[in-house]
Design a protein around this motif. Structure first.
Motif, PDB file in Angstrom:
ATOM      1  N   MET A  60       0.845  -1.195   0.000  1.00 50.23           N
ATOM      2  CA  MET A  60       0.000   0.000   0.000  1.00 50.23           C
ATOM      3  C   MET A  60       0.884   1.250   0.000  1.00 50.23           C
ATOM      4  SD  MET A  60      -2.808   1.308   2.832  1.00 50.23           S
ATOM      5  CE  MET A  60      -4.064   0.135   2.319  1.00 50.23           C
ATOM      6  N   THR A 114       0.557   5.316   0.807  1.00 50.30           N
ATOM      7  CA  THR A 114      -0.287   6.343   1.406  1.00 50.30           C
ATOM      8  C   THR A 114       0.408   7.684   1.333  1.00 50.30           C
ATOM      9  OG1 THR A 114      -1.187   4.711   2.969  1.00 50.30           O
ATOM     10  CG2 THR A 114      -1.547   7.041   3.480  1.00 50.30           C
ATOM     11  N   GLU A 154      -0.144  11.696   2.382  1.00 50.30           N
ATOM     12  CA  GLU A 154      -0.961  12.529   3.263  1.00 50.30           C
ATOM     13  C   GLU A 154      -0.482  13.972   3.257  1.00 50.30           C
ATOM     14  OE1 GLU A 154      -0.145  10.067   6.756  1.00 50.30           O
ATOM     15  OE2 GLU A 154      -2.281   9.592   6.837  1.00 50.30           O
ATOM     16  N   SER A 178      -3.081  14.327  -1.281  1.00 50.73           N
ATOM     17  CA  SER A 178      -3.388  13.131  -0.492  1.00 50.73           C
ATOM     18  C   SER A 178      -4.084  12.101  -1.373  1.00 50.73           C
ATOM     19  CB  SER A 178      -4.298  13.472   0.700  1.00 50.73           C
ATOM     20  OG  SER A 178      -3.689  14.370   1.595  1.00 50.73           O
ATOM     21  N   THR A 217      -4.404   7.327  -1.791  1.00 50.96           N
ATOM     22  CA  THR A 217      -3.969   6.006  -1.344  1.00 50.96           C
ATOM     23  C   THR A 217      -4.018   5.030  -2.507  1.00 50.96           C
ATOM     24  OG1 THR A 217      -4.819   6.412   0.883  1.00 50.96           O
ATOM     25  CG2 THR A 217      -4.377   4.136   0.290  1.00 50.96           C
ATOM     26  N   VAL A 257      -4.106   1.027  -2.972  1.00 51.54           N
ATOM     27  CA  VAL A 257      -4.366  -0.119  -2.110  1.00 51.54           C
ATOM     28  C   VAL A 257      -3.975  -1.432  -2.788  1.00 51.54           C
ATOM     29  CG1 VAL A 257      -6.234   1.099  -0.950  1.00 51.54           C
ATOM     30  CG2 VAL A 257      -6.749  -0.359  -2.907  1.00 51.54           C
ATOM     31  N   THR A 308       4.605  10.442   3.389  1.00 50.16           N
ATOM     32  CA  THR A 308       4.237   9.294   2.558  1.00 50.16           C
ATOM     33  C   THR A 308       4.734   8.029   3.238  1.00 50.16           C
ATOM     34  OG1 THR A 308       6.279   9.210   1.247  1.00 50.16           O
ATOM     35  CG2 THR A 308       4.552  10.725   0.503  1.00 50.16           C
TER      36      THR A 308
END
Length: 323
Positions: free
Chosen positions: A1, A3, A5, A21, A23, A25, A58
């Motif tokens: 994953m 991410t 932010e 931001s 994600t 997955v 990140t």
């Protein structure tokens, strides 16, 4: 994953990436799209630890890239297929990386076989490789550590149609086995064919983030009547946004019931009432990014191009930048 932010990167007064931001997955291919200079490469460099963010953070599988033990075993990165030692052979490059990663030569053999560079091609110096062959070697390098995450910037650049089809199959298979793929490309039709999720960036900001089907079919309704004029007036009076189409119909931002009731009140006989054609990824991309003036967020003046990462190179580069 992967991410991301609230990621921001500034170079003096110049903002390359602004509060981004999103994600990526497991089990999906995420298409990371945007025009030239939108901030794609800068974002990917920050994820891989090559560029420190001004603010935000990140993570890869919940851990910052620089804190990953042996990062190439977790994430394979291909940012520039040309950034490979031109004097070494394809096999030499993978063999050296295999030593850094702690994987055996059988993995090198398997990756050369996977990307079609086994046999005579593996013994050629990379300086004599075509761009397509460098892309294949770069993908082999990214996959060498058997990571769970892939991050690729323009991996199909230089590939012929057969090679592009092959690349699509490799990425789709990786995601279907539970891997996470983040893919940046200007080949929108290829992204549309392989991606599950889309993230679109313009002028350093996210302008769209969602499932591919959701974003491509968010085009409202198409309606056509025997008598267009009364229908258009009724739709406008109902507070709906109405855009005439070339064939005498209308593109309407609204639900079918509201459109149908407006047509009934106007006595307009409907010939068609259906979801509007999305026009595909290209049309959505142009619509979302046309209002965002591009800047050279991917490479500010004096900023060196990104390289091929995934087997320890990113760790070395990030340490140099931090020192």
């Amino acid at each position: 994953m992967i991410t991301v932010e609230h990621l921001t990167k500034r170079y003096g007064a110049f903002t390359a990436v602004n509060d981004v931001s999103f994600t990526c997955v497991p089990g999906t291919v995420t298409g990371f799209l945007g025009p030239n200079g939108a901030g794609k490469s800068t974002t990917m460099r920050m994820i891989s630890g090559l560029t420190p963010p001004t603010s935000g953070r990140t993570t890869v599988n919940g851990v910052a890239f620089r804190d990953l033990p042996n990062p190439g075993r977790h994430i394979g990165v291909l940012l520039d297929a040309s950034a490979q030692h031109s004097g070494r052979t394809g096999r030499e490059i993978l063999s050296l990386s295999a030593q850094l990663l702690g994987v055996g030569q059988k993995r090198v053999d398997a990756m050369l076989e996977l990307v079609g560079l086994h046999g005579a091609a593996e013994k050629r110096r990379v300086g004599n490789y075509s761009l397509g062959m460098r892309q294949r070697l770069g993908l082999a390098h990214a996959l060498l550590g058997d990571p769970t995450v892939l991050m690729l910037d323009e991996p199909a650049n230089g590939l012929d149609p057969e090679g592009i089809f092959w690349m699509r199959g490799v990425l789709r298979d990786f995601a279907d086995r539970g891997g996470t793929v983040m893919l940046s490309s200007h080949l929108l039709r290829e992204v549309e064919a392989v991606a599950d999720h889309l993230v679109v960036i313009g002028s350093g900001r996210i302008v769209a983030d969602g499932g591919k089907d959701e974003l491509l079919h968010a085009g409202g309704l198409y309606v056509r009547s025997l008598d267009p004029a009364p229908l258009e007036k009724a739709l406008a009076e109902a507070g709906l946004s109405v855009q005439p189409t070339r064939d005498g119909g209308f593109s309407v931002a609204g639900d079918a019931e509201t459109v149908g009731r407006a047509a009934l009140a106007a006595g307009a006989v409907l010939l068609e009432l259906r979801p509007a054609d999305s026009g595909g990824l290209e049309e959505m991309f142009l619509r979302l990014t046309s209002s965002h003036d591009s800047h050279d967020g991917s490479r500010p003046p004096g900023h060196a191009p990104a390289g091929t990462v995934g087997a320890g190179a990113a760790t070395v580069a990030s340490q140099k930048e931090a020192s």
